[in-house]
Design an enzyme around this catalytic site. Structure first.
Site, PDB file in Angstrom:
ATOM      1  N   GLY A 169       9.904  73.804  21.719  1.00 49.71           N
ATOM      2  CA  GLY A 169      10.873  74.256  20.712  1.00 49.71           C
ATOM      3  C   GLY A 169      10.566  75.677  20.292  1.00 49.71           C
ATOM      4  O   GLY A 169      10.064  76.495  21.068  1.00 49.71           O
ATOM      5  N   GLY A 170      10.839  75.945  19.020  1.00 48.24           N
ATOM      6  CA  GLY A 170      10.631  77.303  18.513  1.00 48.24           C
ATOM      7  C   GLY A 170       9.185  77.730  18.578  1.00 48.24           C
ATOM      8  O   GLY A 170       8.878  78.927  18.527  1.00 48.24           O
ATOM      9  N   GLY A 404      14.553 105.630  45.243  1.00 43.88           N
ATOM     10  CA  GLY A 404      14.360 105.551  43.794  1.00 43.88           C
ATOM     11  C   GLY A 404      13.004 104.989  43.441  1.00 43.88           C
ATOM     12  O   GLY A 404      12.414 105.340  42.404  1.00 43.88           O
ATOM     13  N   ALA A 405      12.490 104.127  44.309  1.00 37.46           N
ATOM     14  CA  ALA A 405      11.192 103.516  44.023  1.00 37.46           C
ATOM     15  C   ALA A 405      10.082 104.573  44.018  1.00 37.46           C
ATOM     16  O   ALA A 405       9.082 104.436  43.305  1.00 37.46           O
ATOM     17  CB  ALA A 405      10.893 102.417  45.038  1.00 37.46           C
TER      18      ALA A 405
HETATM   19  C1  HXC Z   1       4.538  65.521  12.648  1.00 34.81           C
HETATM   20  C2  HXC Z   1       3.703  64.864  14.648  1.00 34.81           C
HETATM   21  C3  HXC Z   1       4.515  65.784  15.317  1.00 34.81           C
HETATM   22  C4  HXC Z   1       5.361  66.603  14.542  1.00 34.81           C
HETATM   23  C5  HXC Z   1       3.361  64.732  16.780  1.00 34.81           C
HETATM   24  N1  HXC Z   1       3.022  64.227  15.591  1.00 34.81           N
HETATM   25  N2  HXC Z   1       4.290  65.690  16.641  1.00 34.81           N
HETATM   26  N3  HXC Z   1       3.723  64.741  13.328  1.00 34.81           N
HETATM   27  N4  HXC Z   1       5.343  66.445  13.210  1.00 34.81           N
HETATM   28  N5  HXC Z   1       6.138  67.524  15.116  1.00 34.81           N
HETATM   29  C6  HXC Z   1       2.032  63.188  15.341  1.00 34.81           C
HETATM   30  C7  HXC Z   1       2.444  61.821  15.811  1.00 34.81           C
HETATM   31  O1  HXC Z   1       3.180  61.174  14.805  1.00 34.81           O
HETATM   32  C8  HXC Z   1       1.100  61.157  16.055  1.00 34.81           C
HETATM   33  O2  HXC Z   1       0.571  60.749  14.804  1.00 34.81           O
HETATM   34  C9  HXC Z   1       0.236  62.296  16.539  1.00 34.81           C
HETATM   35  O3  HXC Z   1       0.891  63.491  16.099  1.00 34.81           O
HETATM   36  C10 HXC Z   1       0.120  62.345  18.041  1.00 34.81           C
HETATM   37  O4  HXC Z   1       1.415  62.246  18.610  1.00 34.81           O
HETATM   38  P1  HXC Z   1       1.730  61.280  19.822  1.00 34.81           P
HETATM   39  O5  HXC Z   1       3.195  61.231  19.956  1.00 34.81           O
HETATM   40  O6  HXC Z   1       0.991  59.991  19.660  1.00 34.81           O
HETATM   41  O7  HXC Z   1       1.051  62.087  21.029  1.00 34.81           O
HETATM   42  P2  HXC Z   1       1.544  62.265  22.503  1.00 34.81           P
HETATM   43  O8  HXC Z   1       1.949  60.942  23.070  1.00 34.81           O
HETATM   44  O9  HXC Z   1       0.482  63.027  23.191  1.00 34.81           O
HETATM   45  O10 HXC Z   1       2.877  63.150  22.414  1.00 34.81           O
HETATM   46  C11 HXC Z   1       2.789  64.479  21.939  1.00 34.81           C
HETATM   47  C12 HXC Z   1       4.216  65.026  21.705  1.00 34.81           C
HETATM   48  C13 HXC Z   1       5.010  64.083  20.799  1.00 34.81           C
HETATM   49  C14 HXC Z   1       4.916  65.167  23.063  1.00 34.81           C
HETATM   50  C15 HXC Z   1       4.032  66.407  21.102  1.00 34.81           C
HETATM   51  O11 HXC Z   1       4.213  63.782  19.663  1.00 34.81           O
HETATM   52  C16 HXC Z   1       6.290  64.666  20.341  1.00 34.81           C
HETATM   53  O12 HXC Z   1       7.302  64.662  21.048  1.00 34.81           O
HETATM   54  N6  HXC Z   1       6.311  65.146  19.070  1.00 34.81           N
HETATM   55  C17 HXC Z   1       7.508  65.699  18.486  1.00 34.81           C
HETATM   56  C18 HXC Z   1       7.800  67.027  19.074  1.00 34.81           C
HETATM   57  C19 HXC Z   1       8.957  67.716  18.390  1.00 34.81           C
HETATM   58  O13 HXC Z   1      10.117  67.309  18.536  1.00 34.81           O
HETATM   59  N7  HXC Z   1       8.635  68.677  17.506  1.00 34.81           N
HETATM   60  C20 HXC Z   1       9.581  69.458  16.830  1.00 34.81           C
HETATM   61  C21 HXC Z   1      10.027  70.525  17.811  1.00 34.81           C
HETATM   62  S1  HXC Z   1      11.162  71.597  17.147  1.00 34.81           S
HETATM   63  P3  HXC Z   1      -0.488  59.558  14.677  1.00 34.81           P
HETATM   64  O14 HXC Z   1      -0.664  59.415  13.214  1.00 34.81           O
HETATM   65  O15 HXC Z   1       0.117  58.392  15.347  1.00 34.81           O
HETATM   66  O16 HXC Z   1      -1.719  60.051  15.372  1.00 34.81           O
HETATM   67  C22 HXC Z   1      10.255  72.810  16.583  1.00 34.81           C
HETATM   68  C23 HXC Z   1      11.073  73.802  15.883  1.00 34.81           C
HETATM   69  C24 HXC Z   1      10.306  75.056  15.641  1.00 34.81           C
HETATM   70  O17 HXC Z   1       9.113  72.887  16.707  1.00 34.81           O
HETATM   71  C25 HXC Z   1      11.283  76.075  15.297  1.00 34.81           C
HETATM   72  C26 HXC Z   1      10.696  77.419  15.098  1.00 34.81           C
HETATM   73  C27 HXC Z   1      11.748  78.459  15.116  1.00 34.81           C
END
Ligand code: HXC
Length: 510
Positions: A169-170, A404-405
């Site tokens: 993402g971002g 040109g290069a």
């Molecule tokens: C809060 C999060 C989190 C998040 C993971 N966790 N991502 N908590 N916010 N964004 C937590 C989980 O709940 C979990 O907690 C622990 O971290 C580990 O995650 P798992 O899913 O068990 O790990 P894994 O299987 O390795 O998967 C990792 C992952 C997945 C692929 C990153 O967690 C995931 O898809 N997370 C969401 C990603 C996402 O959509 N983020 C937002 C993107 S948009 P526990 O307590 O169980 O250990 C963005 C916008 C930014 O970032 C914009 C800027 C301009």
């Protein structure tokens, strides 16, 4: 007092454990080090000074008030690499998946401010699930604040990102602004939208690795610079890179004592260029034989391999090398090569690193794909980068410099300080056969005539003396003398003082 100290130690110990033993075991199970273990590898032993170890998030929604972990998922501080100051942040995946909260972002911004004040590089170790979902817009604001710091630091202090887990993402845009991105094979990935979203929107089926793994970004997209086998290798290589770089834009790179004599002659270079002008040779050999002890740090070694970029040293001083690679696409310039080299040249110019350019280029790559994708503006980036650079610039044409290069590759006309050619250099608008087929089109079909004209054109232009006669080439040098001539040139240019006209900033063709 004893009690207070015990409490302090207890709090420190809790912070050091991050998300707890179980999550640390999961992290290790994936072949990844923890945030703190990574810093142990990156920094000189005992040099790490941690800040904001006790900071906690302020979120109360979704039960977060009861889930507070000291440090809030990022370890920040300062340390040294071979005795030189750096600032670091290391995201802790064991704490809410390393996700970025308002507080987490504040910590990163703080370390960037400290780095800017002290004038030292920032190294970010990224391992994060992105914006902390429970915090919503506060987390998004945090990202934007980090981006703004990255932008302000660009060109002032070196910024290095190491992607050691998810970066989606971002979240990708902070590393994208930094100077170098390293990735770890198999355990890291970067994409704007993940495979599920891609499937929904474009109906493409793609794995995480294919979409944004280390190989994808270091071979295809060129988003990342180098891919490493594991965390330890990546971190050791960051240390090696830092050794080449100045701490900030007001300093010169560090002096590395060497036993390699500046006058060393490499007789084997006299036979590097094959007799047949269409036969390739490996330009790496020239770079390795010219630099101190053959110690070359290649940037983007697997992307746009038709141009080589990287750091070496001459007489202990860092030099940025840009070189056409005849082994790939005959060394011609295409979109990827132009972009790759332009960014490298601009980095060198920001940070007072002289540029040495080795030229063997038959021209720009023709084709609809290149034209449709904007080779005109993309190629102009490299031209612009060389032309605006005010650091010492030394160029050696080893063989072809066509069209040109020729102009683009740090020619005299783009304020090259010393432009040399090897005796067999060919500096012309194009290769002899192509030229004859245009200017003597009427003779096409008459092989003998075309052959004679080609010989005539070759004799006139397939040498460096017309350019040298006009002063576009300062000297025709023997290949074996290349190191000595570069070393002398750089010594002479040590106090070069060249400026560009005042402007708010330029408007380079992006
Ligand atoms: C809060 C999060 C989190 C998040 C993971 N966790 N991502 N908590 N916010 N964004 C937590 C989980 O709940 C979990 O907690 C622990 O971290 C580990 O995650 P798992 O899913 O068990 O790990 P894994 O299987 O390795 O998967 C990792 C992952 C997945 C692929 C990153 O967690 C995931 O898809 N997370 C969401 C990603 C996402 O959509 N983020 C937002 C993107 S948009 P526990 O307590 O169980 O250990 C963005 C916008 C930014 O970032 C914009 C800027 C301009």
């Amino acid at each position: 007092m004893k009690e207070i100290l015990a409490r302090l130690e207890g709090k420190r110990q809790a912070a050091r454990m991050g998300g707890g033993e179980q999550r640390i075991a999961v992290q290790h199970g994936k072949g990844k080090l923890t945030a703190r273990e990574r810093l142990d590898v990156l920094l000189d032993p005992g040099s790490f000074e941690e800040y904001d170890m006790f900071m906690e998030h302020r979120c109360v929604d979704f039960g977060m008030a009861e889930q507070k972990i000291s440090g809030d998922g990022v370890v920040i501080g300062s340390g040294t690499i071979n005795g030189r100051l750096v600032y670091v942040f290391s995201q802790d995946f064991t704490v809410f998946g390393g996700s970025l909260s308002e507080t987490h972002a504040e910590k990163i911004c703080k370390i960037m401010d400290m780095a800017m004040t002290a004038g030292a590089p920032v190294i970010g170790l990224n391992d994060s699930g992105g914006a902390r979902i429970q915090e919503g817009v506060a987390a998004l604001a945090g990202y934007a604040n980090v981006f703004q710091k990255n932008i302000m630091a660009s060109g002032v202090i070196p910024q290095i990102s190491v992607i050691m887990g998810p970066c989606a993402g971002g979240a990708v845009y902070s590393p994208a602004i930094t100077d170098f991105i390293f990735m770890v094979k198999d355990s890291s990935y970067m994409f704007v939208t993940g495979p599920d979203v891609v499937k929904t929107v474009t109906n493409e089926t793609v794995t995480q690795e294919e979409l944004g793994g280390a190989i994808t970004h270091t071979v295809k997209s060129g988003v990342a610079d180098v891919a490493f086998e594991n965390d330890v290798e990546a971190l050791i290589q960051v240390r090696r890179l830092v050794d080449f770089l100045p701490l900030n834009n007001r300093e010169k790179s560090p002096d590395f004592p060497t036993f390699d004599h500046a006058d060393r002659e490499e007789m084997s270079l006299d036979t590097l260029v094959p007799d047949n002008p269409n036969k390739p040779y490996d330009m790496h050999e020239l770079i390795h034989k010219v630099i101190d002890e053959g110690d070359f740090y290649e940037i983007q070694p697997t992307h746009a391999k038709n141009i080589i970029t990287g750091f070496g040293r001459i007489e202990g001083q860092t030099v940025g090398f840009v070189a056409n690679q005849p082994m790939v696409l005959a060394g011609c310039l295409d979109i990827n090569a132009s972009r790759k080299a332009a960014r490298f040249v601009r980095f060198c110019d920001c940070f007072n690193i002289p540029i040495v350019t080795f030229v063997d280029v038959p021209g720009f790559l023709p084709g609809t794909r290149q034209e449709y994708d904007g080779i005109i503006k993309q190629g102009a980036k490299l031209l612009f980068a060389f032309g605006e650079a005010t650091v010492p610039k030394i160029t050696i044409i080893t063989r072809k410099a066509y069209g040109g290069a020729y102009d683009v590759m740090a020619s005299k006309h783009l304020r090259g300080d010393l432009n040399f050619a090897w005796p067999r250099a060919e500096i012309a608008v194009m290769g002899a056969k192509g030229a004859v087929e245009i200017i003597f089109r009427a003779d096409i079909g008459d092989e003998a005539k075309i052959e004679a004209r080609t010989q005539e054109y070759s004799a006139k232009f397939a040498n460096p003396f017309i350019a040298a006669g006009r002063g576009y080439i300062d000297d025709v040098i023997m290949p074996h003398a290349s190191r000595r001539r570069i070393a002398r040139g750089l010594r002479m240019l040590k106090n070069k003082d060249l400026g560009n006209p005042w402007k708010k900033h330029d408007n380079m063709p992006l």
